[in-house]
Design an enzyme around this catalytic site. Sequence first.
Site, PDB file in Angstrom:
ATOM      1  CE  LYS A 275      34.542  66.970  23.272  1.00 52.66           C
ATOM      2  NZ  LYS A 275      33.081  67.547  24.160  1.00 52.66           N
TER       3      LYS A 275
ATOM      4  CG  ASP B 129      34.744  68.706  28.729  1.00 56.03           C
ATOM      5  OD1 ASP B 129      35.944  70.396  29.787  1.00 56.03           O
ATOM      6  OD2 ASP B 129      34.290  68.191  29.523  1.00 56.03           O
TER       7      ASP B 129
END
Length: 220
Positions: free
Chosen positions: A127, A146
Amino acid sequence: MPVESLKVKRERAIEVCRRMEEHYGPVECFLDHTSPFRLVISVLLSAQTTDAQVNKVTPELFSKWPTPEALAAASVSDVAEVIHSLGFYKSKANHAVACAQAIVSNFGGEVPHTMEELVTLPGVGRKTANIVLNVGFGIVEGIAVDTHVNRIAHRLALSPKTHAKEPLKTEQDLLKIIPRELWGSVNHQWISFGRETCSAKAPACEGCMLEDICPSAHRV
């Protein structure tokens, strides 16, 4: 209930992206930064903490340790003191110093710009790497998933419920149905949408721009 085809999911995903682009247009990164180094540290610090909280501590952090070399030589306890208002500040201080050390020792003081290299940095997962590549270098390798993006993907039934707690699997689901040329805008636009409309506890389904195509509307 019949299983929805990939084609139907793809059509919905593309329409979601079209409406997001129409509504938000380009969205700037929410973390204050002036370089790929400051960006990677800021994203690392933002785990399970709001971007606004990170932006409150980074001015002092980067005033004291403005470069990878400076942060690499910092005391973890000193860094922890500066960022103590953040959640998990002790482990984040460890990761920040170790990340800077790796950038200096393994990459000559320059933040690497490939996914394979970025994820070797302490505290940096896929991420974080996606955000650094996209925002810091203009390279789109994937979609940063997220909590907002993950929540929205599942409310829109673009990823199976079994992947709800596995963001990496959610990302792979999205990459299969969203055309590559649309990947770059997803994270920041969907975060904006999650904050303004599709919140975790009280989504504003009525009047939402996706209400007519959202399988979860009024049933979240």
